[in-house]
Design a protein around this motif. Structure first.
Motif, short mmCIF file in Angstrom:
data_model
loop_
_atom_site.label_atom_id
_atom_site.label_comp_id
_atom_site.label_asym_id
_atom_site.label_seq_id
_atom_site.Cartn_x
_atom_site.Cartn_y
_atom_site.Cartn_z
N ILE A 1 0.43 7.39 -4.74
CA ILE A 1 0.45 5.95 -5.03
C ILE A 1 -0.70 5.29 -4.27
O ILE A 1 -0.82 5.42 -3.05
N VAL A 2 -1.57 4.62 -5.01
CA VAL A 2 -2.68 3.87 -4.42
C VAL A 2 -2.33 2.39 -4.52
O VAL A 2 -2.16 1.86 -5.62
N HIS B 1 -1.68 6.56 4.40
CA HIS B 1 -3.07 6.52 4.82
C HIS B 1 -3.73 5.25 4.27
O HIS B 1 -3.40 4.80 3.18
N THR B 2 -4.66 4.73 5.03
CA THR B 2 -5.34 3.50 4.63
C THR B 2 -6.85 3.70 4.60
O THR B 2 -7.43 4.31 5.50
N SER C 1 2.21 11.07 -12.14
CA SER C 1 1.75 11.77 -10.94
C SER C 1 0.82 10.89 -10.11
O SER C 1 0.57 11.17 -8.94
N LEU C 2 0.30 9.81 -10.72
CA LEU C 2 -0.58 8.88 -10.02
C LEU C 2 -0.22 7.46 -10.44
O LEU C 2 -0.17 7.16 -11.64
N VAL C 3 0.06 6.59 -9.47
CA VAL C 3 0.39 5.19 -9.74
C VAL C 3 -0.62 4.32 -9.02
O VAL C 3 -0.82 4.45 -7.81
N ALA D 1 5.21 0.47 -14.17
CA ALA D 1 4.52 1.54 -13.45
C ALA D 1 5.51 2.41 -12.70
O ALA D 1 5.38 3.64 -12.66
N LEU D 2 6.55 1.80 -12.11
CA LEU D 2 7.50 2.55 -11.29
C LEU D 2 8.50 3.32 -12.13
O LEU D 2 9.01 4.37 -11.70
#
Length: 257
Positions: free
Chosen positions: A88-89, A104-105, A54-56, A48-49
């Motif tokens: 990144i989520v 942010h959480t 643009s979104l992980v 993944a890294l």
């Protein structure tokens, strides 16, 4: 990376950089079936890294790693994330990971977002009791209390004065919440109030002691630095930093941080 038509020198650079970060350098020639569960998890994280996505999306990527490696990656991943221009989520059940990673959480309870915002803000000022309980490990200590004039009463033997900022809340019944690291067998602040407890369980984690104790019908947890030689069944005076207490109304909403 080959499908993305990336040049071999850049592929090698990315693969080896991420492999070294995740301690996979010596395993690059192995097949997936030849890897342990923890190694497979690290490999999935590395894939993944390595991509320039643009979104992980990461679902508890550190859960099955040994303690030492998990601690190292908690330090390294925020630096790696900061270098990437993407979203990144990171899903985790460990509040400490959320605090270390920052950003942010979104606090989740039974599939519902209870609060969203800057991580430090969600931790320090939870909107409700559910968020405070979700975002605390060990679990936050809670108890029913009564506000009477300028003081709070927890039991026949435990009460403390409210500061002027909190005197505006109406008299009545509330739930107090205080995190375990603000309850200690040693004095831990100028606002310390004593609470006597009977030791139920003691745990040592690295340089910290976690002590489970009962005060009447309450079962609370203390977490403090150092080793405290306490025996199960022993009665001990703990010290609450009541300046760190949070107060919730009958609906569980925060009424005073």
């Amino acid at each position: 990376l080959r499908v993305a038509r990336m040049g071999q020198p850049e592929i090698d650079k990315r693969v080896h950089r991420v492999a070294e970060l995740l301690r996979l350098g010596a395993l690059l020639r192995r097949r997936p079936a030849e890897l342990s569960g923890g190694q497979q998890q690290r490999t999935a994280l590395a894939r993944a890294l390595a991509r320039d996505a643009s979104l992980v999306l990461l679902d508890e990527p550190l859960a099955n790693l040994d303690f030492k490696l998990r601690e190292e990656l908690r330090d390294e991943l925020p630096k790696l994330f900061a270098e990437r221009h993407c979203t990144i989520v990171f899903a985790t059940s460990d509040p400490m990971e959320a605090l270390l990673l920052g950003g942010h959480t979104a606090a989740l309870h039974q599939g519902r977002i209870t609060q969203f915002g800057p991580t430090a803000e969600v931790y320090r000022q939870p909107a409700d009791l559910t968020t405070a309980q979700v975002f605390s490990n060990p679990p936050i200590n809670t108890a029913p209390v009564t506000k009477r004039g300028d003081s709070v009463v927890l039991s026949d033997t435990v009460r403390w004065p409210l500061n002027a900022r909190l005197n505006r809340i109406p008299d009545g019944a509330y739930t107090v919440g205080i995190r375990p690291h603000h309850v200690s067998p040693v004095v831990n602040g100028s606002n310390a109030t004593e609470i006597e407890g009977s030791i139920q369980i003691t745990e040592l984690s690295g340089s910290d002691s976690t002590i489970h104790f009962s005060h009447g019908p309450l079962s609370w947890v203390s977490q403090s630095h150092g080793v405290h030689p306490l025996q199960v069944g022993e009665t001990v005076r703990f010290h609450m930093d009541v300046g760190q207490c949070m107060y919730f109304d009958a609906d569980g909403r925060l009424v005073a941080p």
